[in-house]
Design an enzyme around this catalytic site. Structure first.
Site, PDB file in Angstrom:
ATOM      1  N   SER A 121       0.818  -1.221   0.000  1.00 41.66           N
ATOM      2  CA  SER A 121       0.000   0.000   0.000  1.00 41.66           C
ATOM      3  C   SER A 121       0.849   1.267   0.000  1.00 41.66           C
ATOM      4  CB  SER A 121      -0.943   0.014   1.216  1.00 41.66           C
ATOM      5  OG  SER A 121      -0.209   0.117   2.423  1.00 41.66           O
ATOM      6  N   LYS A 158       1.173   4.472   7.422  1.00 38.74           N
ATOM      7  CA  LYS A 158       0.445   5.371   6.529  1.00 38.74           C
ATOM      8  C   LYS A 158       0.836   6.829   6.786  1.00 38.74           C
ATOM      9  CE  LYS A 158      -2.334   2.402   4.417  1.00 38.74           C
ATOM     10  NZ  LYS A 158      -1.619   1.201   4.867  1.00 38.74           N
TER      11      LYS A 158
END
Length: 202
Positions: A121, A158
């Site tokens: 990701s 993230k």
């Protein structure tokens, strides 16, 4: 301090107590006592250990924190634990899967850990299997790259964005959608730390 240093150096070199004892011409029991803090070697043996690990006696005793004097380090080099997952427990964060150590130039090494990145990701900048050096802290600034735990899931790496009354967890990979957290769900957000740097392990 010596007990911790000798154990970390031995594991970093990936040798057993018996192998180290053979190199130093001593008994394995002696190495075992060192690592348990029950005894310390004499000055002559300390010199032999320093030569074997290419470091200094001062480093072994905790006076000088530079791991390898032959390297052009400008700051201290410490062994930082490598873990596989981070989860939120009932009273604290749980750092699971002890996977050894990796060395890094940081102050206060107890405030850091390495996390093995899982998934794609964060590609193309950060790849699956990369090591992320994380500073333990429970807050992040807008735009920081951090390890965040949401709900009962394990920690995810993230980009942290705080906007109005919401938190947005942004991936780098455009094929993944951002996670938007609002309202009471904000109470389920745990911050494990801020990512200082990442590096690829071959």
């Amino acid at each position: 301090m010596f007990a911790e240093q000798i154990k970390l150096l031995r594991k970093h070199r990936k040798i057993s107590q018996s192998e180290l004892a053979k190199q130093l011409n001593i008994t394995q029991q002696a190495v075992g006592k060192w690592e348990k803090g029950k005894s310390t070697p004499d000055s002559e043996t300390l010199t032999k250990i320093a030569e074997y690990f290419k470091t200094s006696v001062d480093f072994l005793l905790g006076v000088d924190k530079i791991f390898d004097g032959s390297q052009p380090y400008t700051e201290s080099d410490f062994a930082i634990p490598v873990i596989g997952t981070v989860k939120a427990g009932y009273s604290a964060l749980a750092y699971n899967e002890d996977l050894g150590v990796e060395f890094a130039n940081v102050r206060n090494p107890q405030d850091y850990f390495y996390l093995i990145v899982k998934g794609d990701s964060m590609e193309p900048r950060i790849k699956d299997g990369d090591l992320a050096l994380v500073h333990k802290q429970n807050t992040l600034e807008d735009g920081d790259l951090g390890v965040i735990i949401y709900g009962d899931n394990e920690g995810t790496l993230k980009r942290f964005v705080k906007k109005d009354n919401m938190i947005i967890l942004q991936p780098f990979n455009p094929e993944y959608e951002s996670k938007i957290i609002t309202g009471e769900d904000l109470n389920d957000v745990y911050i494990a730390g801020k990512v200082i740097e990442t590096k690829t392990k071959w």
